[in-house]
Scaffold this motif. Structure first.
Motif, PDB file in Angstrom:
ATOM      1  N   LYS A  21       0.853  -1.182   0.000  1.00  0.00           N
ATOM      2  CA  LYS A  21       0.000   0.000   0.000  1.00  0.00           C
ATOM      3  C   LYS A  21       0.898   1.244   0.000  1.00  0.00           C
ATOM      4  CE  LYS A  21      -3.673  -2.313   2.612  1.00  0.00           C
ATOM      5  NZ  LYS A  21      -4.472  -2.319   3.857  1.00  0.00           N
ATOM      6  N   GLU A  23       0.875   3.753   1.962  1.00  0.00           N
ATOM      7  CA  GLU A  23       1.361   4.063   3.314  1.00  0.00           C
ATOM      8  C   GLU A  23       2.534   3.160   3.696  1.00  0.00           C
ATOM      9  OE1 GLU A  23      -2.540   2.625   3.720  1.00  0.00           O
ATOM     10  OE2 GLU A  23      -2.028   3.790   1.927  1.00  0.00           O
ATOM     11  N   GLU A  24       2.482   1.895   3.280  1.00  0.00           N
ATOM     12  CA  GLU A  24       3.580   0.962   3.563  1.00  0.00           C
ATOM     13  C   GLU A  24       4.831   1.355   2.784  1.00  0.00           C
ATOM     14  OE1 GLU A  24       0.440  -2.740   4.242  1.00  0.00           O
ATOM     15  OE2 GLU A  24       1.572  -2.568   2.382  1.00  0.00           O
ATOM     16  N   GLN A  27       6.396   4.114   4.564  1.00  0.00           N
ATOM     17  CA  GLN A  27       7.019   3.626   5.788  1.00  0.00           C
ATOM     18  C   GLN A  27       8.404   3.050   5.507  1.00  0.00           C
ATOM     19  OE1 GLN A  27       5.716   3.753   8.871  1.00  0.00           O
ATOM     20  NE2 GLN A  27       7.132   2.411  10.006  1.00  0.00           N
ATOM     21  N   ARG A 295       5.036  -6.327   5.380  1.00  0.00           N
ATOM     22  CA  ARG A 295       3.597  -6.111   5.190  1.00  0.00           C
ATOM     23  C   ARG A 295       2.815  -6.590   6.404  1.00  0.00           C
ATOM     24  NH1 ARG A 295       4.454  -7.996  -0.126  1.00  0.00           N
ATOM     25  NH2 ARG A 295       3.933 -10.085   0.607  1.00  0.00           N
ATOM     26  N   TYR A 298       3.355  -4.324   9.517  1.00  0.00           N
ATOM     27  CA  TYR A 298       2.703  -3.021   9.370  1.00  0.00           C
ATOM     28  C   TYR A 298       1.193  -3.135   9.493  1.00  0.00           C
ATOM     29  CZ  TYR A 298       1.616   1.597   7.497  1.00  0.00           C
ATOM     30  OH  TYR A 298       1.143   2.884   7.349  1.00  0.00           O
ATOM     31  N   ARG A 299       0.606  -4.171   8.909  1.00  0.00           N
ATOM     32  CA  ARG A 299      -0.858  -4.306   8.940  1.00  0.00           C
ATOM     33  C   ARG A 299      -1.355  -4.754  10.299  1.00  0.00           C
ATOM     34  NH1 ARG A 299      -1.573  -6.542   2.653  1.00  0.00           N
ATOM     35  NH2 ARG A 299      -0.391  -4.780   1.793  1.00  0.00           N
ATOM     36  N   GLN A 300      -0.544  -5.534  11.014  1.00  0.00           N
ATOM     37  CA  GLN A 300      -0.921  -5.897  12.386  1.00  0.00           C
ATOM     38  C   GLN A 300      -0.914  -4.662  13.283  1.00  0.00           C
ATOM     39  OE1 GLN A 300       1.885  -9.020  13.293  1.00  0.00           O
ATOM     40  NE2 GLN A 300       0.496 -10.643  12.628  1.00  0.00           N
ATOM     41  N   LEU A 301       0.085  -3.804  13.103  1.00  0.00           N
ATOM     42  CA  LEU A 301       0.135  -2.564  13.890  1.00  0.00           C
ATOM     43  C   LEU A 301      -1.026  -1.644  13.529  1.00  0.00           C
ATOM     44  CD1 LEU A 301       3.978  -1.795  13.774  1.00  0.00           C
ATOM     45  CD2 LEU A 301       2.650  -2.556  15.759  1.00  0.00           C
ATOM     46  N   ALA A 302      -1.389  -1.620  12.246  1.00  0.00           N
ATOM     47  CA  ALA A 302      -2.474  -0.724  11.808  1.00  0.00           C
ATOM     48  C   ALA A 302      -3.824  -1.140  12.369  1.00  0.00           C
ATOM     49  CB  ALA A 302      -2.525  -0.702  10.279  1.00  0.00           C
ATOM     50  N   THR A 303      -3.991  -2.447  12.646  1.00  0.00           N
ATOM     51  CA  THR A 303      -5.281  -2.921  13.157  1.00  0.00           C
ATOM     52  C   THR A 303      -5.286  -3.134  14.676  1.00  0.00           C
ATOM     53  OG1 THR A 303      -4.605  -5.225  12.722  1.00  0.00           O
ATOM     54  CG2 THR A 303      -5.830  -4.074  10.979  1.00  0.00           C
TER      55      THR A 303
END
Length: 304
Positions: A21, A23-24, A27, A295, A298-303
């Motif tokens: 993404k 945003e990723e 990052q 990935r 980052y997605r675990q942190l985002a949720t």
């Protein structure tokens, strides 16, 4: 011509081309720039006697840090021929070849700075696994097709009867509900999954629990509880209880299949590998694992 500015406002296209993404991508960008600056310092500045400063002369089509990162991510994600990769970014094939290898090393270093690369040294495996208090891990093997080697002996060693083609193979270890923590060396396709374990001599923390499939039949590391589906006996059948237990184990072990699926979002480790540069077939697998881990983290942190 493809560049960051052309797709920065097209999130679906951006993710399809890069696997990240926007945003990723942002990052990862500072670490990539750090790795690029160190690469330039080590390979183009230190110890060089120059008539002009580095960066002088005709400007590159990949001048910005965003375009450099986009270039290498597109290559990993889509794995086009280098002629096509060059055409997409306004480069000739020789320049594309040079940038592919240069930026692959930079991307790998950036993922290392992000602490997303899997461990590669078997003697450090136990210490790495101790960081996960649950002590629950899953192991599996994965194969990738390569072009048929020219040498006849190599043709025999790299031929995989399972895949009916020439392949290379890695073992992957992940922790439960987490990312890939270990990637073995890359071996010829003829080598068995268990033989890789025996050769690399993996050590697990005492009281660990390890899920594995039937490719690791007979692999029982000391002090570890292993769980493996039971093979159907020759000329026999499994009982209903054994079938239920196999389904229960498979439902837990399937998590690593999702991990390997995440790694193989990069077409460079899915399509038949064409590049014959020494060690590159191993390097790209490590980087693909790092991108998957990045990935996932980052997605675990985002949720959270």
């Amino acid at each position: 011509m493809l560049n960051y500015g052309a797709i920065a406002n097209k999130p679906h296209v951006f993710q399809s081309l890069t696997g990240l993404k926007i945003e990723e991508f942002q990052q990862l960008l500072p670490r990539f720039e750090q790795a690029w600056n160190e690469y330039v310092e080590n390979h183009h500045i230190q110890g060089k006697i120059r008539q002009r400063r580095y960066g002088g002369g005709r400007k590159s089509q990949l001048e910005s840090r965003e375009d450099k990162l986009l270039f290498v991510l597109v290559y990993f994600r889509l794995y086009p021929t280098q002629a096509v990769q060059g055409f997409l970014f306004g480069l000739g094939q020789p320049q594309a070849h040079e940038w592919v290898h240069k930026l692959s090393a930079v991307l790998n270093a950036a993922l290392g700075y992000e602490k997303q690369l899997p461990e590669r040294e078997p003697h450090r495996l136990e210490a790495v696994l101790r960081q996960y208090p649950s002590l629950e891990f899953i192991i599996d093997g994965t194969e990738r097709r390569i072009n048929r080697p020219k040498d006849k002996d190599d043709q025999n060693q790299y031929y995989s009867g399972k895949q009916k083609g020439h392949t290379v193979k890695n073992n992957v270890i992940s922790h439960r509900r987490g990312k890939v923590v270990f990637l073995s060396d890359t071996y010829e396709g003829k080598k068995h999954d268990k033989a890789i374990c025996d050769e690399e001599d993996y050590q697990f923390p005492p009281k660990s629990k390890l899920w594995k499939d039937t490719g690791f039949q007979g692999y029982e590391p000391k002090g570890v509880t292993t769980l493996q589906p039971k093979k159907k006996p020759r000329n026999g059948a499994l009982t209903e209880a054994e079938k239920q237990r196999n389904r229960a184990i498979s439902s837990e072990r399937v998590e690593i299949e999702h991990q390997i699926g995440g790694i193989k979002r990069c077409k460079i480790v899915v399509d038949k590998f064409r590049n014959r540069t020494a060690h590159y077939v191993d390097d790209v697998m490590e980087t693909a694992c790092g991108l998957h881990n990045f990935r996932l983290t980052y997605r675990q942190l985002a949720t959270a």
